[in-house]
Design an enzyme around this catalytic site. Structure first.
Site, PDB file in Angstrom:
ATOM      1  N   LYS A 164      26.356  13.557  12.592  1.00  0.00           N
ATOM      2  CA  LYS A 164      25.071  13.117  13.191  1.00  0.00           C
ATOM      3  C   LYS A 164      24.933  11.625  13.383  1.00  0.00           C
ATOM      4  CE  LYS A 164      21.731  15.463  13.750  1.00  0.00           C
ATOM      5  NZ  LYS A 164      21.308  16.197  14.855  1.00  0.00           N
ATOM      6  N   TYR A 194      27.960  16.176   7.272  1.00  0.00           N
ATOM      7  CA  TYR A 194      26.988  16.391   8.127  1.00  0.00           C
ATOM      8  C   TYR A 194      26.319  15.174   8.477  1.00  0.00           C
ATOM      9  CZ  TYR A 194      21.891  16.894   9.307  1.00  0.00           C
ATOM     10  OH  TYR A 194      20.601  16.804   9.937  1.00  0.00           O
ATOM     11  N   THR A 229      18.399  12.311  12.197  1.00  0.00           N
ATOM     12  CA  THR A 229      18.066  12.573  10.695  1.00  0.00           C
ATOM     13  C   THR A 229      18.032  11.181  10.022  1.00  0.00           C
ATOM     14  OG1 THR A 229      18.828  13.419   8.690  1.00  0.00           O
ATOM     15  CG2 THR A 229      20.257  13.196  10.300  1.00  0.00           C
ATOM     16  N   ASP A 230      17.181  11.224   8.944  1.00  0.00           N
ATOM     17  CA  ASP A 230      17.160   9.838   8.302  1.00  0.00           C
ATOM     18  C   ASP A 230      18.465   9.804   7.293  1.00  0.00           C
ATOM     19  OD1 ASP A 230      16.655  11.607   6.369  1.00  0.00           O
ATOM     20  OD2 ASP A 230      14.883  11.180   5.352  1.00  0.00           O
ATOM     21  N   GLU A 231      19.007  10.918   7.041  1.00  0.00           N
ATOM     22  CA  GLU A 231      20.607  10.881   6.350  1.00  0.00           C
ATOM     23  C   GLU A 231      21.574  10.043   7.115  1.00  0.00           C
ATOM     24  OE1 GLU A 231      21.475  14.872   4.767  1.00  0.00           O
ATOM     25  OE2 GLU A 231      19.263  15.499   5.162  1.00  0.00           O
TER      26      GLU A 231
HETATM   27  P1  NAD Z   1      18.612  24.839  12.307  1.00  0.00           P
HETATM   28  O1  NAD Z   1      20.156  24.836  11.723  1.00  0.00           O
HETATM   29  O2  NAD Z   1      17.606  25.534  11.856  1.00  0.00           O
HETATM   30  O3  NAD Z   1      18.719  25.361  13.804  1.00  0.00           O
HETATM   31  C1  NAD Z   1      19.962  24.813  14.652  1.00  0.00           C
HETATM   32  C2  NAD Z   1      19.936  25.344  15.865  1.00  0.00           C
HETATM   33  O4  NAD Z   1      20.936  25.049  16.801  1.00  0.00           O
HETATM   34  C3  NAD Z   1      20.144  26.887  16.092  1.00  0.00           C
HETATM   35  O5  NAD Z   1      19.339  27.942  16.712  1.00  0.00           O
HETATM   36  C4  NAD Z   1      21.641  27.271  16.387  1.00  0.00           C
HETATM   37  O6  NAD Z   1      21.647  28.497  16.912  1.00  0.00           O
HETATM   38  C5  NAD Z   1      21.747  26.100  17.392  1.00  0.00           C
HETATM   39  N1  NAD Z   1      23.056  25.892  17.492  1.00  0.00           N
HETATM   40  C6  NAD Z   1      23.911  25.493  16.491  1.00  0.00           C
HETATM   41  N2  NAD Z   1      25.088  25.062  17.278  1.00  0.00           N
HETATM   42  C7  NAD Z   1      24.833  25.227  18.716  1.00  0.00           C
HETATM   43  C8  NAD Z   1      25.704  25.069  19.799  1.00  0.00           C
HETATM   44  N3  NAD Z   1      26.989  24.838  19.606  1.00  0.00           N
HETATM   45  N4  NAD Z   1      25.195  25.204  20.925  1.00  0.00           N
HETATM   46  C9  NAD Z   1      23.729  25.634  21.172  1.00  0.00           C
HETATM   47  N5  NAD Z   1      22.951  25.682  19.898  1.00  0.00           N
HETATM   48  C10 NAD Z   1      23.474  25.586  18.773  1.00  0.00           C
HETATM   49  O7  NAD Z   1      18.310  23.277  12.321  1.00  0.00           O
HETATM   50  P2  NAD Z   1      17.136  22.334  12.247  1.00  0.00           P
HETATM   51  O8  NAD Z   1      16.782  22.325  10.918  1.00  0.00           O
HETATM   52  O9  NAD Z   1      16.133  23.204  13.235  1.00  0.00           O
HETATM   53  O10 NAD Z   1      17.420  20.973  12.884  1.00  0.00           O
HETATM   54  C11 NAD Z   1      17.341  20.731  14.169  1.00  0.00           C
HETATM   55  C12 NAD Z   1      17.891  19.281  14.408  1.00  0.00           C
HETATM   56  O11 NAD Z   1      17.020  18.405  13.639  1.00  0.00           O
HETATM   57  C13 NAD Z   1      19.143  19.068  14.061  1.00  0.00           C
HETATM   58  O12 NAD Z   1      19.744  18.472  14.952  1.00  0.00           O
HETATM   59  C14 NAD Z   1      19.015  18.398  12.661  1.00  0.00           C
HETATM   60  O13 NAD Z   1      20.134  17.420  12.645  1.00  0.00           O
HETATM   61  C15 NAD Z   1      17.774  17.632  12.930  1.00  0.00           C
HETATM   62  N6  NAD Z   1      17.013  17.395  11.571  1.00  0.00           N
HETATM   63  C16 NAD Z   1      16.622  18.355  10.515  1.00  0.00           C
HETATM   64  C17 NAD Z   1      15.891  18.065   9.699  1.00  0.00           C
HETATM   65  C18 NAD Z   1      15.352  19.063   8.732  1.00  0.00           C
HETATM   66  O14 NAD Z   1      14.834  18.786   7.650  1.00  0.00           O
HETATM   67  N7  NAD Z   1      15.657  20.462   8.851  1.00  0.00           N
HETATM   68  C19 NAD Z   1      15.370  16.732   9.404  1.00  0.00           C
HETATM   69  C20 NAD Z   1      15.706  15.884  10.207  1.00  0.00           C
HETATM   70  C21 NAD Z   1      16.599  16.135  11.415  1.00  0.00           C
HETATM   71  P1  TYD Z   2      18.195  20.870   1.616  1.00  0.00           P
HETATM   72  O1  TYD Z   2      17.386  21.407   2.076  1.00  0.00           O
HETATM   73  O2  TYD Z   2      19.789  21.268   1.571  1.00  0.00           O
HETATM   74  O3  TYD Z   2      18.040  19.470   2.564  1.00  0.00           O
HETATM   75  P2  TYD Z   2      18.949  17.988   2.546  1.00  0.00           P
HETATM   76  O4  TYD Z   2      20.051  18.104   1.739  1.00  0.00           O
HETATM   77  O5  TYD Z   2      19.325  17.911   3.732  1.00  0.00           O
HETATM   78  O6  TYD Z   2      18.062  17.046   1.987  1.00  0.00           O
HETATM   79  O7  TYD Z   2      18.056  20.235   0.168  1.00  0.00           O
HETATM   80  C1  TYD Z   2      16.893  19.355  -0.170  1.00  0.00           C
HETATM   81  C2  TYD Z   2      17.286  18.906  -1.675  1.00  0.00           C
HETATM   82  O8  TYD Z   2      17.300  20.193  -2.476  1.00  0.00           O
HETATM   83  C3  TYD Z   2      18.604  18.439  -1.972  1.00  0.00           C
HETATM   84  O9  TYD Z   2      18.349  17.073  -2.882  1.00  0.00           O
HETATM   85  C4  TYD Z   2      19.437  19.398  -2.457  1.00  0.00           C
HETATM   86  C5  TYD Z   2      18.323  20.166  -3.235  1.00  0.00           C
HETATM   87  N1  TYD Z   2      18.758  21.416  -3.400  1.00  0.00           N
HETATM   88  C6  TYD Z   2      18.785  22.364  -4.616  1.00  0.00           C
HETATM   89  O10 TYD Z   2      18.467  21.608  -5.532  1.00  0.00           O
HETATM   90  N2  TYD Z   2      19.135  23.704  -4.677  1.00  0.00           N
HETATM   91  C7  TYD Z   2      19.324  24.358  -3.643  1.00  0.00           C
HETATM   92  O11 TYD Z   2      19.641  25.627  -3.766  1.00  0.00           O
HETATM   93  C8  TYD Z   2      19.443  23.642  -2.203  1.00  0.00           C
HETATM   94  C9  TYD Z   2      19.603  24.587  -1.149  1.00  0.00           C
HETATM   95  C10 TYD Z   2      18.965  22.192  -2.230  1.00  0.00           C
END
Ligand code: NAD
Ligand code: TYD
Length: 339
Positions: free
Chosen positions: A157, A153, A125-127
Protein backbone atom coordinates in the site's frame (compact mmCIF):
# COMPACT_ATOMS: atom_id res chain seq x y z
CA UNK A 1 -20.34 12.95 -13.26
CA UNK A 2 -19.25 9.38 -13.83
CA UNK A 3 -17.29 7.79 -10.98
CA UNK A 4 -15.47 4.49 -11.39
CA UNK A 5 -15.30 2.68 -8.05
CA UNK A 6 -12.79 -0.17 -8.18
CA UNK A 7 -13.17 -2.92 -5.59
CA UNK A 8 -16.82 -1.95 -5.12
CA UNK A 9 -17.88 -5.54 -4.42
CA UNK A 10 -15.72 -5.61 -1.27
CA UNK A 11 -16.37 -4.28 2.20
CA UNK A 12 -15.64 -0.55 2.08
CA UNK A 13 -16.09 -0.17 -1.70
CA UNK A 14 -19.66 -1.52 -1.56
CA UNK A 15 -20.53 0.76 1.35
CA UNK A 16 -19.14 3.64 -0.73
CA UNK A 17 -21.24 2.63 -3.77
CA UNK A 18 -24.38 2.81 -1.60
CA UNK A 19 -23.25 6.07 -0.02
CA UNK A 20 -22.79 7.71 -3.43
CA UNK A 21 -26.03 6.37 -4.93
CA UNK A 22 -27.93 7.76 -1.95
CA UNK A 23 -26.15 11.08 -1.52
CA UNK A 24 -25.42 11.92 -5.18
CA UNK A 25 -28.29 10.54 -7.26
CA UNK A 26 -27.13 12.84 -10.09
CA UNK A 27 -23.90 10.83 -10.53
CA UNK A 28 -23.31 7.58 -12.40
CA UNK A 29 -21.39 4.91 -10.47
CA UNK A 30 -19.49 2.22 -12.35
CA UNK A 31 -18.00 -0.57 -10.24
CA UNK A 32 -14.96 -2.43 -11.57
CA UNK A 33 -14.21 -5.52 -9.49
CA UNK A 34 -12.39 -8.79 -10.22
CA UNK A 35 -14.59 -10.67 -7.72
CA UNK A 36 -11.73 -12.32 -5.85
CA UNK A 37 -12.55 -14.34 -2.72
CA UNK A 38 -13.26 -10.97 -1.02
CA UNK A 39 -15.65 -9.63 -3.66
CA UNK A 40 -19.29 -10.59 -3.44
CA UNK A 41 -21.90 -9.74 -6.03
CA UNK A 42 -24.68 -10.45 -3.54
CA UNK A 43 -23.53 -7.33 -1.70
CA UNK A 44 -24.41 -5.20 -4.73
CA UNK A 45 -27.84 -6.75 -5.34
CA UNK A 46 -29.72 -3.56 -4.36
CA UNK A 47 -27.34 -1.32 -6.33
CA UNK A 48 -27.97 -3.40 -9.47
CA UNK A 49 -31.59 -2.18 -9.41
CA UNK A 50 -30.46 1.46 -9.73
CA UNK A 51 -30.20 2.69 -13.32
CA UNK A 52 -27.27 4.97 -12.36
CA UNK A 53 -25.19 1.91 -11.45
CA UNK A 54 -23.19 -0.45 -13.64
CA UNK A 55 -21.12 -3.46 -12.56
CA UNK A 56 -18.15 -4.62 -14.65
CA UNK A 57 -16.17 -7.72 -13.74
CA UNK A 58 -12.49 -7.04 -14.40
CA UNK A 59 -8.99 -6.84 -13.01
CA UNK A 60 -7.40 -3.43 -12.33
CA UNK A 61 -4.02 -4.88 -13.37
CA UNK A 62 -5.41 -5.83 -16.81
CA UNK A 63 -4.50 -2.86 -19.02
CA UNK A 64 -6.79 -3.77 -21.92
CA UNK A 65 -9.77 -4.21 -19.64
CA UNK A 66 -9.11 -0.92 -17.83
CA UNK A 67 -8.54 1.05 -21.05
CA UNK A 68 -11.70 -0.37 -22.63
CA UNK A 69 -13.71 0.72 -19.60
CA UNK A 70 -12.25 4.24 -19.72
CA UNK A 71 -13.11 4.47 -23.44
CA UNK A 72 -16.69 3.35 -22.79
CA UNK A 73 -17.38 5.40 -19.67
CA UNK A 74 -15.15 8.50 -19.98
CA UNK A 75 -15.03 8.74 -16.17
CA UNK A 76 -14.55 12.01 -14.29
CA UNK A 77 -13.32 10.44 -11.07
CA UNK A 78 -11.66 7.12 -10.13
CA UNK A 79 -11.79 5.90 -6.54
CA UNK A 80 -9.48 2.94 -6.11
CA UNK A 81 -10.55 0.55 -3.34
CA UNK A 82 -9.46 -2.59 -5.22
CA UNK A 83 -6.77 -4.36 -3.24
CA UNK A 84 -5.68 -7.46 -1.46
CA UNK A 85 -6.43 -6.26 2.04
CA UNK A 86 -5.73 -8.93 4.66
CA UNK A 87 -2.41 -8.74 6.54
CA UNK A 88 -2.39 -12.46 7.45
CA UNK A 89 -2.83 -13.48 3.81
CA UNK A 90 0.02 -11.12 2.83
CA UNK A 91 2.29 -12.95 5.26
CA UNK A 92 1.37 -16.28 3.60
CA UNK A 93 1.60 -15.08 -0.01
CA UNK A 94 2.96 -11.58 -0.65
CA UNK A 95 3.11 -11.75 -4.45
CA UNK A 96 -0.54 -11.14 -5.26
CA UNK A 97 -0.42 -8.09 -2.96
CA UNK A 98 2.36 -6.57 -5.03
CA UNK A 99 0.57 -7.33 -8.29
CA UNK A 100 -2.84 -5.96 -7.36
CA UNK A 101 -1.95 -3.20 -4.96
CA UNK A 102 1.05 -1.74 -6.77
CA UNK A 103 0.83 -2.72 -10.46
CA UNK A 104 -2.97 -2.44 -10.46
CA UNK A 105 -2.67 1.13 -9.15
CA UNK A 106 -0.16 1.98 -11.86
CA UNK A 107 -2.40 0.59 -14.63
CA UNK A 108 -5.31 2.71 -13.38
CA UNK A 109 -3.18 5.84 -13.25
CA UNK A 110 -1.78 5.22 -16.74
CA UNK A 111 -5.36 5.09 -18.00
CA UNK A 112 -6.06 8.36 -16.16
CA UNK A 113 -3.13 9.97 -17.95
CA UNK A 114 -4.16 8.57 -21.32
CA UNK A 115 -7.84 9.52 -21.20
CA UNK A 116 -7.80 12.49 -18.80
CA UNK A 117 -9.78 12.66 -15.56
CA UNK A 118 -10.75 15.24 -12.94
CA UNK A 119 -9.49 13.20 -9.98
CA UNK A 120 -7.76 9.90 -9.22
CA UNK A 121 -8.31 8.96 -5.59
CA UNK A 122 -6.27 6.29 -3.82
CA UNK A 123 -7.85 4.62 -0.80
CA UNK A 124 -4.88 3.92 1.44
CA UNK A 125 -4.37 2.90 5.04
CA UNK A 126 -2.83 4.15 8.28
CA UNK A 127 -0.74 0.96 8.21
CA UNK A 128 1.72 2.71 5.87
CA UNK A 129 2.97 4.61 8.96
CA UNK A 130 3.92 1.39 10.80
CA UNK A 131 2.94 1.31 14.45
CA UNK A 132 3.14 3.33 17.65
CA UNK A 133 4.34 2.07 21.06
CA UNK A 134 1.69 1.21 23.66
CA UNK A 135 3.40 3.35 26.33
CA UNK A 136 3.10 6.60 24.32
CA UNK A 137 -0.64 7.38 24.18
CA UNK A 138 0.29 10.97 23.33
CA UNK A 139 1.54 9.96 19.86
CA UNK A 140 -0.68 9.89 16.74
CA UNK A 141 -0.09 9.46 13.01
CA UNK A 142 -0.18 12.75 11.11
CA UNK A 143 0.21 13.12 7.34
CA UNK A 144 3.88 14.00 8.01
CA UNK A 145 4.65 10.80 9.92
CA UNK A 146 7.31 8.92 7.92
CA UNK A 147 6.29 5.83 5.94
CA UNK A 148 7.57 2.83 7.93
CA UNK A 149 5.79 -0.37 7.00
CA UNK A 150 5.66 -3.75 8.76
CA UNK A 151 3.79 -6.30 6.62
CA UNK A 152 3.86 -7.14 2.91
CA UNK A 153 0.33 -5.69 2.82
CA UNK A 154 1.31 -2.32 4.26
CA UNK A 155 4.49 -2.23 2.17
CA UNK A 156 2.45 -2.74 -1.00
CA UNK A 157 0.00 0.00 0.00
CA UNK A 158 2.88 2.38 0.77
CA UNK A 159 4.52 1.64 -2.59
CA UNK A 160 1.23 2.45 -4.32
CA UNK A 161 0.93 5.75 -2.39
CA UNK A 162 4.41 6.78 -3.49
CA UNK A 163 3.63 6.00 -7.12
CA UNK A 164 0.40 8.00 -6.92
CA UNK A 165 2.33 11.01 -5.55
CA UNK A 166 5.02 10.53 -8.22
CA UNK A 167 2.37 10.67 -10.98
CA UNK A 168 1.13 13.92 -9.47
CA UNK A 169 4.55 15.52 -9.34
CA UNK A 170 5.86 14.19 -12.65
CA UNK A 171 2.76 14.15 -14.87
CA UNK A 172 0.57 16.65 -12.96
CA UNK A 173 -2.10 13.96 -12.55
CA UNK A 174 -4.84 15.33 -10.23
CA UNK A 175 -4.63 12.82 -7.40
CA UNK A 176 -5.57 12.57 -3.75
CA UNK A 177 -4.94 9.94 -1.07
CA UNK A 178 -6.75 9.07 2.13
CA UNK A 179 -5.17 6.97 4.86
CA UNK A 180 -7.79 5.52 7.15
CA UNK A 181 -7.73 3.50 10.34
CA UNK A 182 -9.49 0.12 10.79
CA UNK A 183 -13.08 0.07 9.54
CA UNK A 184 -16.02 -2.02 10.75
CA UNK A 185 -19.66 -2.32 9.75
CA UNK A 186 -21.93 -4.13 7.25
CA UNK A 187 -20.47 -6.39 4.51
CA UNK A 188 -17.15 -6.88 6.34
CA UNK A 189 -15.58 -10.17 5.23
CA UNK A 190 -15.49 -12.63 8.17
CA UNK A 191 -11.72 -13.15 8.08
CA UNK A 192 -11.17 -9.75 9.76
CA UNK A 193 -11.27 -9.35 13.54
CA UNK A 194 -14.77 -8.01 14.21
CA UNK A 195 -16.89 -10.10 11.79
CA UNK A 196 -14.76 -13.19 12.53
CA UNK A 197 -15.45 -12.85 16.24
CA UNK A 198 -19.17 -12.14 15.75
CA UNK A 199 -19.71 -15.14 13.45
CA UNK A 200 -17.68 -17.52 15.63
CA UNK A 201 -19.26 -16.36 18.90
CA UNK A 202 -22.72 -16.90 17.42
CA UNK A 203 -21.70 -20.49 16.67
CA UNK A 204 -20.16 -20.92 20.16
CA UNK A 205 -16.75 -21.50 18.57
CA UNK A 206 -13.43 -20.41 20.10
CA UNK A 207 -12.30 -16.83 19.46
CA UNK A 208 -8.62 -16.77 18.41
CA UNK A 209 -6.97 -13.70 19.96
CA UNK A 210 -3.39 -13.15 18.75
CA UNK A 211 -0.74 -12.82 21.47
CA UNK A 212 -2.13 -11.15 24.60
CA UNK A 213 -4.81 -9.20 22.76
CA UNK A 214 -3.25 -5.91 23.86
CA UNK A 215 -2.71 -4.47 20.36
CA UNK A 216 -4.66 -1.28 19.80
CA UNK A 217 -6.65 -0.30 16.70
CA UNK A 218 -8.48 2.99 16.03
CA UNK A 219 -11.92 1.75 14.87
CA UNK A 220 -14.01 3.78 12.43
CA UNK A 221 -17.57 2.97 11.36
CA UNK A 222 -17.44 2.38 7.61
CA UNK A 223 -20.02 5.04 6.74
CA UNK A 224 -17.78 7.68 8.33
CA UNK A 225 -14.94 6.54 6.07
CA UNK A 226 -17.25 6.85 3.04
CA UNK A 227 -18.33 10.38 3.97
CA UNK A 228 -14.68 11.40 4.33
CA UNK A 229 -13.71 10.03 0.90
CA UNK A 230 -16.76 11.69 -0.62
CA UNK A 231 -15.60 15.06 0.74
CA UNK A 232 -12.00 14.59 -0.38
CA UNK A 233 -12.83 13.63 -3.98
CA UNK A 234 -15.15 16.63 -4.35
CA UNK A 235 -13.47 19.32 -2.22
CA UNK A 236 -10.04 18.03 -1.19
CA UNK A 237 -6.91 19.60 -2.62
CA UNK A 238 -5.03 17.89 -5.45
CA UNK A 239 -1.78 16.15 -4.54
CA UNK A 240 -2.73 15.97 -0.86
CA UNK A 241 -2.87 13.16 1.67
CA UNK A 242 -5.65 13.17 4.30
CA UNK A 243 -5.67 10.94 7.38
CA UNK A 244 -9.06 9.59 8.47
CA UNK A 245 -9.77 8.29 11.96
CA UNK A 246 -11.99 8.96 14.87
CA UNK A 247 -10.20 8.62 18.22
CA UNK A 248 -11.95 5.31 18.88
CA UNK A 249 -8.98 3.32 20.18
CA UNK A 250 -9.60 -0.11 21.67
CA UNK A 251 -7.40 -3.10 22.48
CA UNK A 252 -8.32 -6.26 20.60
CA UNK A 253 -9.32 -7.85 23.88
CA UNK A 254 -11.70 -4.98 24.66
CA UNK A 255 -13.29 -5.39 21.22
CA UNK A 256 -13.72 -9.15 21.64
CA UNK A 257 -15.13 -8.81 25.16
CA UNK A 258 -17.59 -6.15 23.97
CA UNK A 259 -18.83 -8.51 21.24
CA UNK A 260 -19.23 -11.34 23.76
CA UNK A 261 -21.14 -9.08 26.13
CA UNK A 262 -23.48 -7.84 23.39
CA UNK A 263 -24.17 -11.42 22.28
CA UNK A 264 -24.50 -12.68 25.85
CA UNK A 265 -21.75 -15.27 25.33
CA UNK A 266 -19.12 -16.36 27.92
CA UNK A 267 -15.55 -15.02 27.94
CA UNK A 268 -14.39 -18.66 28.14
CA UNK A 269 -14.75 -18.72 24.34
CA UNK A 270 -11.60 -16.58 24.11
CA UNK A 271 -8.56 -18.60 23.07
CA UNK A 272 -5.11 -16.97 23.05
CA UNK A 273 -3.15 -18.12 19.99
CA UNK A 274 0.35 -17.54 18.61
CA UNK A 275 0.93 -13.91 17.72
CA UNK A 276 1.01 -12.59 14.14
CA UNK A 277 4.63 -12.20 12.93
CA UNK A 278 5.62 -8.51 12.90
CA UNK A 279 2.33 -7.61 14.61
CA UNK A 280 1.81 -3.82 14.75
CA UNK A 281 1.16 -2.67 18.35
CA UNK A 282 -0.93 0.45 18.01
CA UNK A 283 -2.51 2.55 15.26
CA UNK A 284 -3.91 5.98 16.12
CA UNK A 285 -4.90 8.74 13.71
CA UNK A 286 -4.70 12.49 14.11
CA UNK A 287 -7.58 13.71 11.87
CA UNK A 288 -6.87 17.44 12.38
CA UNK A 289 -6.16 18.13 8.69
CA UNK A 290 -9.38 16.71 7.23
CA UNK A 291 -11.39 18.28 10.05
CA UNK A 292 -9.79 21.71 9.61
CA UNK A 293 -9.86 21.80 5.79
CA UNK A 294 -13.07 19.95 4.99
CA UNK A 295 -15.03 20.01 8.24
CA UNK A 296 -15.17 16.20 8.43
CA UNK A 297 -15.93 14.56 11.77
CA UNK A 298 -16.95 10.96 12.45
CA UNK A 299 -20.62 10.56 13.37
CA UNK A 300 -20.63 7.11 14.99
CA UNK A 301 -19.00 6.31 18.33
CA UNK A 302 -17.57 2.80 18.73
CA UNK A 303 -20.13 1.77 21.38
CA UNK A 304 -23.00 2.60 19.00
CA UNK A 305 -21.28 1.35 15.85
CA UNK A 306 -20.50 -2.05 17.30
CA UNK A 307 -24.16 -2.49 18.33
CA UNK A 308 -25.31 -1.54 14.81
CA UNK A 309 -22.75 -3.90 13.29
CA UNK A 310 -23.75 -6.85 15.46
CA UNK A 311 -27.40 -6.20 14.62
CA UNK A 312 -26.52 -6.17 10.90
CA UNK A 313 -24.79 -9.58 11.19
CA UNK A 314 -27.79 -10.97 13.10
CA UNK A 315 -30.21 -9.62 10.48
CA UNK A 316 -28.12 -10.73 7.49
CA UNK A 317 -27.02 -14.20 8.45
CA UNK A 318 -27.49 -15.52 4.88
CA UNK A 319 -24.87 -13.08 3.60
CA UNK A 320 -22.06 -14.35 5.85
CA UNK A 321 -23.23 -17.97 6.11
CA UNK A 322 -22.84 -18.20 2.31
CA UNK A 323 -19.23 -17.04 2.66
CA UNK A 324 -18.52 -19.45 5.52
CA UNK A 325 -19.97 -22.30 3.46
CA UNK A 326 -17.50 -21.70 0.59
CA UNK A 327 -13.69 -21.88 0.43
CA UNK A 328 -13.57 -20.07 3.73
CA UNK A 329 -13.57 -23.28 5.82
CA UNK A 330 -10.30 -24.47 4.33
CA UNK A 331 -8.85 -20.95 4.77
CA UNK A 332 -9.65 -20.99 8.49
CA UNK A 333 -8.18 -24.45 8.99
CA UNK A 334 -5.00 -23.54 7.10
CA UNK A 335 -4.42 -20.22 8.90
CA UNK A 336 -5.27 -21.27 12.45
CA UNK A 337 -4.45 -24.99 12.74
CA UNK A 338 -0.88 -24.59 14.07
CA UNK A 339 -1.43 -21.50 16.19
P1 NAD B 1 -11.88 -6.10 0.71
O1 NAD B 1 -10.82 -7.13 0.72
O2 NAD B 1 -13.14 -6.32 1.48
O3 NAD B 1 -12.33 -5.80 -0.80
C1 NAD B 1 -11.41 -5.69 -1.85
C2 NAD B 1 -12.20 -5.72 -3.16
O4 NAD B 1 -11.27 -5.54 -4.23
C3 NAD B 1 -12.93 -7.04 -3.41
O5 NAD B 1 -14.23 -6.80 -3.89
C4 NAD B 1 -12.07 -7.72 -4.48
O6 NAD B 1 -12.81 -8.57 -5.35
C5 NAD B 1 -11.54 -6.50 -5.22
N1 NAD B 1 -10.26 -6.80 -5.93
C6 NAD B 1 -9.17 -7.45 -5.44
N2 NAD B 1 -8.23 -7.53 -6.40
C7 NAD B 1 -8.73 -6.92 -7.50
C8 NAD B 1 -8.21 -6.66 -8.80
N3 NAD B 1 -6.99 -7.09 -9.17
N4 NAD B 1 -8.98 -5.99 -9.67
C9 NAD B 1 -10.24 -5.57 -9.33
N5 NAD B 1 -10.78 -5.80 -8.11
C10 NAD B 1 -10.03 -6.47 -7.21
O7 NAD B 1 -11.16 -4.77 1.18
P2 NAD B 1 -11.71 -3.53 2.05
O8 NAD B 1 -11.53 -3.86 3.47
O9 NAD B 1 -13.03 -3.11 1.53
O10 NAD B 1 -10.62 -2.43 1.69
C11 NAD B 1 -10.80 -1.57 0.57
C12 NAD B 1 -9.62 -0.64 0.47
O11 NAD B 1 -9.53 0.14 1.67
C13 NAD B 1 -8.28 -1.35 0.32
O12 NAD B 1 -7.51 -0.62 -0.61
C14 NAD B 1 -7.67 -1.28 1.70
O13 NAD B 1 -6.26 -1.26 1.62
C15 NAD B 1 -8.22 0.02 2.22
N6 NAD B 1 -8.40 0.12 3.67
C16 NAD B 1 -9.08 -0.83 4.36
C17 NAD B 1 -9.28 -0.69 5.74
C18 NAD B 1 -10.09 -1.71 6.52
O14 NAD B 1 -10.18 -1.59 7.74
N7 NAD B 1 -10.72 -2.70 5.90
C19 NAD B 1 -8.76 0.41 6.39
C20 NAD B 1 -8.06 1.37 5.66
C21 NAD B 1 -7.89 1.22 4.31
P1 TYD C 1 -7.48 -7.34 11.25
O1 TYD C 1 -8.97 -7.25 11.30
O2 TYD C 1 -6.84 -8.43 10.46
O3 TYD C 1 -6.98 -5.89 10.77
P2 TYD C 1 -5.45 -5.27 10.74
O4 TYD C 1 -4.47 -6.35 10.93
O5 TYD C 1 -5.39 -4.69 9.37
O6 TYD C 1 -5.44 -4.25 11.83
O7 TYD C 1 -6.94 -7.46 12.73
C1 TYD C 1 -7.23 -6.47 13.71
C2 TYD C 1 -6.47 -6.83 14.96
O8 TYD C 1 -7.01 -8.06 15.48
C3 TYD C 1 -5.00 -7.09 14.73
O9 TYD C 1 -4.27 -6.59 15.85
C4 TYD C 1 -4.88 -8.60 14.67
C5 TYD C 1 -5.99 -9.06 15.60
N1 TYD C 1 -6.61 -10.37 15.26
C6 TYD C 1 -6.74 -11.37 16.23
O10 TYD C 1 -6.32 -11.20 17.40
N2 TYD C 1 -7.32 -12.56 15.89
C7 TYD C 1 -7.78 -12.80 14.63
O11 TYD C 1 -8.28 -13.94 14.36
C8 TYD C 1 -7.68 -11.75 13.64
C9 TYD C 1 -8.18 -11.96 12.23
C10 TYD C 1 -7.09 -10.55 14.00
Amino acid sequence: MTIIVTGGAGFIGSNFVYYELENHPEDRIVCLDALTYAGNLATLEEAMKNENFRFVKGDIADRDCVNKLFEEEKPDIIVNFAAESHVDRSIENPEIFLRTNILGTQVLMDACRKYGIKRYHQVSTDEVYGDLPLDRPDLFFTEDTPIHTSSPYSASKAAADLIVLAYHRTYKLPVSITRCSNNYGPYHFPEKLIPLMISRALADQSLPVYGKGENVRDWLYVEDHCSAIDLVIRQGREGEVYNIGGHNERTNLEVVKTILRELDKPEELISYVTDRPGHDMRYAIDPTKIHGELGWLPQTKFDDGIKKTIKWYLDNEDWWQNILAGDYQSYYEKMYKDR
